[in-house]
Write a protein that holds these residues in place. Structure first.
Motif, PDB file in Angstrom:
ATOM      1  N   ASN A   1       0.798  -1.178  -0.010  1.00 17.11           N
ATOM      2  CA  ASN A   1       0.134   0.029  -0.075  1.00 17.11           C
ATOM      3  C   ASN A   1       0.847   1.358  -0.036  1.00 17.11           C
ATOM      4  O   ASN A   1       0.302   2.342  -0.008  1.00 17.11           O
ATOM      5  N   ALA A   2       2.290   1.281   0.238  1.00 13.56           N
ATOM      6  CA  ALA A   2       3.026   2.132   0.176  1.00 13.56           C
ATOM      7  C   ALA A   2       3.130   2.747  -1.331  1.00 13.56           C
ATOM      8  O   ALA A   2       3.040   2.006  -2.190  1.00 13.56           O
TER       9      ALA A   2
ATOM     10  N   ALA B   1      12.846  -8.606  -5.676  1.00 10.88           N
ATOM     11  CA  ALA B   1      13.364  -7.473  -6.462  1.00 10.88           C
ATOM     12  C   ALA B   1      12.881  -6.065  -5.873  1.00 10.88           C
ATOM     13  O   ALA B   1      13.525  -5.048  -5.859  1.00 10.88           O
ATOM     14  N   ALA B   2      11.584  -6.095  -5.082  1.00  8.10           N
ATOM     15  CA  ALA B   2      11.447  -5.108  -4.116  1.00  8.10           C
ATOM     16  C   ALA B   2      12.285  -4.823  -3.089  1.00  8.10           C
ATOM     17  O   ALA B   2      12.754  -3.661  -2.764  1.00  8.10           O
ATOM     18  N   MET B   3      12.792  -5.835  -2.773  1.00  6.18           N
ATOM     19  CA  MET B   3      13.858  -5.543  -1.550  1.00  6.18           C
ATOM     20  C   MET B   3      15.423  -4.953  -2.123  1.00  6.18           C
ATOM     21  O   MET B   3      15.792  -4.262  -1.584  1.00  6.18           O
ATOM     22  N   THR B   4      15.726  -5.581  -3.359  1.00  5.01           N
ATOM     23  CA  THR B   4      16.788  -4.800  -3.960  1.00  5.01           C
ATOM     24  C   THR B   4      16.499  -3.451  -4.254  1.00  5.01           C
ATOM     25  O   THR B   4      17.607  -2.723  -4.222  1.00  5.01           O
ATOM     26  N   TRP B   5      15.399  -3.062  -4.628  1.00  6.80           N
ATOM     27  CA  TRP B   5      15.106  -1.802  -4.937  1.00  6.80           C
ATOM     28  C   TRP B   5      15.269  -0.908  -3.811  1.00  6.80           C
ATOM     29  O   TRP B   5      16.095  -0.008  -3.637  1.00  6.80           O
ATOM     30  N   ASP B   6      14.882  -1.475  -2.607  1.00  3.79           N
ATOM     31  CA  ASP B   6      14.929  -0.766  -1.185  1.00  3.79           C
ATOM     32  C   ASP B   6      16.410  -0.517  -0.849  1.00  3.79           C
ATOM     33  O   ASP B   6      16.866   0.343  -0.087  1.00  3.79           O
ATOM     34  N   MET B   7      17.237  -1.546  -1.207  1.00  4.44           N
ATOM     35  CA  MET B   7      18.724  -1.647  -0.911  1.00  4.44           C
ATOM     36  C   MET B   7      19.332  -0.465  -1.542  1.00  4.44           C
ATOM     37  O   MET B   7      20.018   0.378  -0.659  1.00  4.44           O
ATOM     38  N   VAL B   8      19.342  -0.085  -2.839  1.00  5.59           N
ATOM     39  CA  VAL B   8      19.853   1.034  -3.396  1.00  5.59           C
ATOM     40  C   VAL B   8      19.247   2.375  -2.742  1.00  5.59           C
ATOM     41  O   VAL B   8      20.082   3.180  -2.442  1.00  5.59           O
ATOM     42  N   MET B   9      17.859   2.276  -2.368  1.00  8.92           N
ATOM     43  CA  MET B   9      17.039   3.453  -1.927  1.00  8.92           C
ATOM     44  C   MET B   9      18.003   3.829  -0.527  1.00  8.92           C
ATOM     45  O   MET B   9      18.192   4.955  -0.241  1.00  8.92           O
TER      46      MET B   9
ATOM     47  N   LYS C   1       7.915  10.673   6.741  1.00  3.44           N
ATOM     48  CA  LYS C   1       7.928   9.629   5.865  1.00  3.44           C
ATOM     49  C   LYS C   1       8.196   9.960   4.443  1.00  3.44           C
ATOM     50  O   LYS C   1       7.633  10.937   3.997  1.00  3.44           O
ATOM     51  N   VAL C   2       9.265   9.064   3.690  1.00  2.00           N
ATOM     52  CA  VAL C   2       9.193   9.696   2.504  1.00  2.00           C
ATOM     53  C   VAL C   2       9.087   8.200   1.668  1.00  2.00           C
ATOM     54  O   VAL C   2       9.338   7.216   2.033  1.00  2.00           O
ATOM     55  N   TYR C   3       9.018   8.332   0.431  1.00  2.00           N
ATOM     56  CA  TYR C   3       8.943   7.086  -0.339  1.00  2.00           C
ATOM     57  C   TYR C   3       9.820   6.989  -1.966  1.00  2.00           C
ATOM     58  O   TYR C   3       9.919   6.064  -2.493  1.00  2.00           O
ATOM     59  N   THR C   4      10.251   8.205  -2.246  1.00  2.00           N
ATOM     60  CA  THR C   4      10.966   8.481  -3.548  1.00  2.00           C
ATOM     61  C   THR C   4      12.365   8.819  -2.888  1.00  2.00           C
ATOM     62  O   THR C   4      12.562   9.796  -1.962  1.00  2.00           O
ATOM     63  N   PHE C   5      13.534   8.941  -3.791  1.00  2.00           N
ATOM     64  CA  PHE C   5      14.616   9.430  -3.707  1.00  2.00           C
ATOM     65  C   PHE C   5      14.646  11.023  -3.483  1.00  2.00           C
ATOM     66  O   PHE C   5      15.071  11.629  -2.806  1.00  2.00           O
ATOM     67  N   ALA C   6      13.924  11.473  -4.521  1.00  2.00           N
ATOM     68  CA  ALA C   6      13.701  12.828  -4.951  1.00  2.00           C
ATOM     69  C   ALA C   6      13.419  13.631  -3.604  1.00  2.00           C
ATOM     70  O   ALA C   6      13.977  14.526  -3.082  1.00  2.00           O
ATOM     71  N   GLU C   7      12.323  13.083  -2.981  1.00  2.00           N
ATOM     72  CA  GLU C   7      11.503  13.642  -1.876  1.00  2.00           C
ATOM     73  C   GLU C   7      12.590  13.369  -0.607  1.00  2.00           C
ATOM     74  O   GLU C   7      12.681  14.535   0.045  1.00  2.00           O
ATOM     75  N   GLY C   8      13.399  12.412  -0.603  1.00  2.00           N
ATOM     76  CA  GLY C   8      14.256  12.160   0.589  1.00  2.00           C
ATOM     77  C   GLY C   8      15.321  13.315   0.482  1.00  2.00           C
ATOM     78  O   GLY C   8      15.900  13.799   1.341  1.00  2.00           O
TER      79      GLY C   8
ATOM     80  N   ASN D   1      12.456   9.199   7.159  1.00  2.00           N
ATOM     81  CA  ASN D   1      12.080   7.942   7.571  1.00  2.00           C
ATOM     82  C   ASN D   1      11.702   7.277   6.187  1.00  2.00           C
ATOM     83  O   ASN D   1      10.546   7.430   5.751  1.00  2.00           O
ATOM     84  N   TYR D   2      12.493   6.630   5.607  1.00  2.00           N
ATOM     85  CA  TYR D   2      12.152   5.999   4.127  1.00  2.00           C
ATOM     86  C   TYR D   2      11.181   4.796   4.397  1.00  2.00           C
ATOM     87  O   TYR D   2      11.657   3.874   5.212  1.00  2.00           O
ATOM     88  N   GLU D   3       9.968   4.636   3.938  1.00  2.00           N
ATOM     89  CA  GLU D   3       9.300   3.584   3.908  1.00  2.00           C
ATOM     90  C   GLU D   3       9.305   2.861   2.451  1.00  2.00           C
ATOM     91  O   GLU D   3       9.010   3.248   1.541  1.00  2.00           O
ATOM     92  N   GLY D   4       9.589   1.676   2.965  1.00  2.00           N
ATOM     93  CA  GLY D   4      10.345   0.767   1.652  1.00  2.00           C
ATOM     94  C   GLY D   4       9.125   0.326   0.854  1.00  2.00           C
ATOM     95  O   GLY D   4       8.005   0.256   1.105  1.00  2.00           O
ATOM     96  N   ALA D   5       9.472  -0.313  -0.284  1.00  2.00           N
ATOM     97  CA  ALA D   5       8.571  -1.050  -1.171  1.00  2.00           C
ATOM     98  C   ALA D   5       8.520  -2.604  -0.765  1.00  2.00           C
ATOM     99  O   ALA D   5       7.405  -3.078  -0.958  1.00  2.00           O
ATOM    100  N   SER D   6       9.411  -2.976  -0.056  1.00  2.00           N
ATOM    101  CA  SER D   6       9.698  -4.370   0.520  1.00  2.00           C
ATOM    102  C   SER D   6       8.792  -4.496   1.842  1.00  2.00           C
ATOM    103  O   SER D   6       8.265  -5.563   2.097  1.00  2.00           O
ATOM    104  N   SER D   7       9.055  -3.417   2.758  1.00  2.00           N
ATOM    105  CA  SER D   7       8.511  -3.545   4.055  1.00  2.00           C
ATOM    106  C   SER D   7       8.638  -2.138   4.572  1.00  2.00           C
ATOM    107  O   SER D   7       9.076  -1.465   3.876  1.00  2.00           O
TER     108      SER D   7
END
Lengths: 408, 291
Positions: A287-288, A312-320, A352-359, A370-376
């Protein structure tokens, strides 16, 4: 135009080679503009259904970060290797990434065996390691706090099993565990959580891999008449166990981890045997907004829905996490300084942030994020572990149907 | 632990033992006649089982056809590797053939995974409930596996003891030089030996595949138990191979109530040590004399 090679030519060539060998170092010193990331996803081997997607997801988010002007004044540069889902192959690849490519982080190791084999190398090199593995021992072996885990530990899987067993009203659970860190971790995690709820585990066995039959082990467990058997198992042993259980004719229910109870298991034993079996796997933070961004990027990069690959959602969050930590650590930060910022940008307290640009924007304004991830939700505990949500899938007529989402 | 549980354990042990007995026979025959431990035995099993899976993938559910396909593939494979590798190494130290057989094992497995990948496969056989005799459970598949294994052994012993080629095999096993002096052509005998080895491995691979799952590593993993069974039974003795395999199977299963399933394999190897202490040549082995 034949010109014989003279001694002078050889000398010249030698001098040239010697000069060339010092080049990478020089280039590296001038090239402080990039942060080097090695990927070590399971492109082949048991993890191959997920590996390429994991790597594509990393490539997509790296492009996004670079398009936003990089992180901490630096662009990200990728070096891709294949772990082959094998510890020995992964160690060779990790050595190459560290020694030749001089990477400052290794991302995307998947199986626990691979992560455990690569960890000593990354720790010795003082670089960041991010993985999707479950073995509990990864938490404690990480003495320098350089290892970040984006998948639930087997211990947490065990807790999810206990919640499901309670919800479903089982009274007499038993456990069967494959004899390795992951299998035993699942069973022990369940036992601990179940006993905390005041229950009792009626029987438990730990079994060896590569046996032609598990009848004796099953006999031991079934003798206590359990109403549900919770496993820490893999696909091949689960296949044998379920077949032999079905043939034995004694009724009971099963709760299995998602990496064992998947469509391949249904194919191997047939619809009738697995009817009603419960498969538990971590689910993404669906839902994020970050998940929506990931989903769109994954669709574009891999041509599939984001939900088909939780890793793949986890690796997305890794880079983020890495990029946001770089941004927070500021220009010219060392790996250790960046590493120290990972919890700061991902854990609560903060916007709470959801994208890199926001952060990046908020960090520029010196605000806490506080980055809220795609994976958790991606809140790292003292061990660098996260607590994702779990999906409860029930196999109905050969199809895995999600019936519940569990938060622990 | 009741009497019924013990009987069930005993049955499991016998079935597992009979299963291991097939590759053990293949090992011990090569050991006795070609005189080296063939480390590729397990991978012959794997490749034959994949051949069986391949036959079923063509659209038939007949387990008999799959079995025949596996047997043909096993025999062909075994003969090809003999003609290609092991024949050239005859007369050299056994360690040359041993090392070559490890190479053959890796080669065979790598070729397999190159083409079919690492995924597991299962034979399409209908699952049937066990027969329950007051708690003693008998699986029809297990009986089938045991019957095939026993039949194969019966045929093997008939061949070894009732046919001229079997007699020649035993003669070579007994004393290669004397056999040659008597005019036994070892080339033909060795072809027959390797064909037999291939068939035994194929049957072992099929039976294992039916009972468990077919994956690229399963044969290699069975090599150690088969070696242990061969040593317990006495190297080079076919009867010993069968007795050794069943003994180890039964001992490890019966130990489960006492030591738990994790250590049952250790019990089998403990028994191996014990046998070697009391009877170094194995149960049915002949005393080795220096020539």
């Amino acid at each position: 135009m034949s010109s014989p090679i003279t001694r002078r030519d050889v000398l010249l060539a030698g001098a040239g080679l010697a000069a060339a060998s010092t080049l990478p170092r020089v280039a590296f010193a001038q090239d402080a503009g990039t942060f080097r990331i090695g990927t070590l996803c399971p492109i082949t081997g048991a993890g191959s259904p997920f590996g390429s997607g994991m790597q594509k997801s990393i490539e997509a988010i790296v492009a996004e970060v670079n398009a936003a002007g990089g992180a901490g004044g630096r662009k990200l540069e990728l070096f891709n290797e294949d772990s082959q889902t094998k510890p020995d192959a992964a160690v060779l690849a990790a050595k190459k990434l560290i020694e030749v490519n001089k990477v400052q982080a290794i991302l995307g190791t998947w199986s626990s065996g691979v992560t455990l084999a690569v960890m000593p190398l990354t720790e010795a090199a003082g670089i960041i390691e991010m993985n999707c593995s479950g073995a509990p021992s990864i938490s404690t072996l990480d003495t320098k706090d350089l290892v970040w885990r984006f998948q639930a530990t087997n211990d947490r899987f065990g807790q999810a099993f206990a919640v499901i067993a309670e919800k479903r009203g089982y009274k007499r659970p038993a456990t069967m565990a494959f004899n390795n860190a992951s299998g035993i971790g699942n069973a022990e995690g369940f036992k601990k959580a179940w006993e905390k709820k005041g229950g009792k585990v009626v029987a438990g066995v730990v079994y060896e891999p590569n046996r032609p039959s598990y009848r004796t082990e099953l006999q031991q467990v079934l003798a206590q008449k359990p109403d549900v058997i919770v496993t820490g198992s893999y696909l091949p042993d689960s296949t044998i166990i379920l077949r032999e259980w079905y043939q034995s004719g004694q009724p009971t229910q099963w709760i299995m981890p998602g990496w064992a109870a998947n469509p391949d298991l249904v194919k191997a034993v047939g619809n009738e045997v697995v009817e009603g079996l419960i498969s538990v796997d971590s689910v993404s933070n669906e839902n994020a907004q970050s998940y929506k961004a990931y989903g769109a990027a994954y669709q574009k990069a891999a041509g599939k829905e984001g939900s088909t690959n939780v890793y793949a959602a986890m690796t997305w969050d890794m880079v983020m996490c890495l990029a946001l930590a770089m941004e927070a650590a500021g220009r010219g930060a060392t790996v250790a300084q960046i590493n120290a910022k990972i919890r700061d940008v991902a854990n609560p307290e903060g916007t709470k942030v959801y994208t890199f640009a926001e952060g990046k924007k908020l960090l520029g304004e010196k605000k806490k994020i506080n980055y809220e991830g795609a994976s958790s939700r991606l809140d790292f505990d003292q061990y660098g572990d996260v607590t994702p949500d779990f999906g409860m899938f029930v196999i109905e007529k050969g199809v895995l149907v999600r019936r519940d989402v569990i938060s622990i | 632990m009741t009497f019924i549980d013990v009987v069930n354990l005993l049955i499991n042990g016998c079935i597992e033992g009979l299963l291991i007995a097939l590759p053990t026979l293949a090992l011990t025959l090569v050991m006795g006649i070609a005189r080296f431990p063939n480390a590729a035995t397990g991978d012959y099993m794997t490749l034959s089982a994949y051949a069986g899976i391949g036959v079923q993938a063509l659209g038939t559910t007949s387990i008999l056809l799959a079995g025949l396909g596996a047997i043909a593939a096993g025999a062909a494979l075994s003969i090809v590797f003999y003609l290609w590798v092991f024949r050239a190494l005859r007369g050299r130290a056994p360690v040359a053939s041993l090392v070559a057989s490890i190479g053959v094992a890796f080669f065979a497995r790598s070729m397999l995974t190159l083409f079919v990948g690492h995924d597991q496969h299962t034979f399409a056989i209908p699952l049937v409930r066990a027969w329950n005799f007051g708690g003693i459970r008998l699986l029809p598949t297990d009986l089938y596996v045991a019957a095939v294994a026993l039949l194969a052994m019966l045929l093997l012993f008939a061949m070894l003891h009732l046919t001229p080629i079997g007699r020649q095999m035993r003669a070579i096993a007994d004393n290669p030089d004397l056999a040659r002096a008597c005019g036994i052509r070892s080339g033909r005998v060795l072809l027959a030996l390797w064909a037999t080895v291939g068939v035994l491995c194929a049957l072992g691979g099929m039976m294992f595949g039916i009972k468990a799952v077919v994956s690229p590593e399963f044969g290699w993993e069975l090599l150690i138990p088969a070696f242990a069974a061969m040593i317990v039974g006495g190297i080079g003795s076919p009867v010993g191979a069968v007795v050794g395999a069943v003994l180890l199977g039964v001992a490890s299963e019966l130990s489960v109530p006492i030591v738990g399933p994790s250590y049952k394999i250790a019990v089998a190897f403990g028994l191996l040590l014990l046998v070697l202490l009391v009877r170094p040549r194995g149960l049915f082995g002949r005393a080795l004399v220096a020539r």
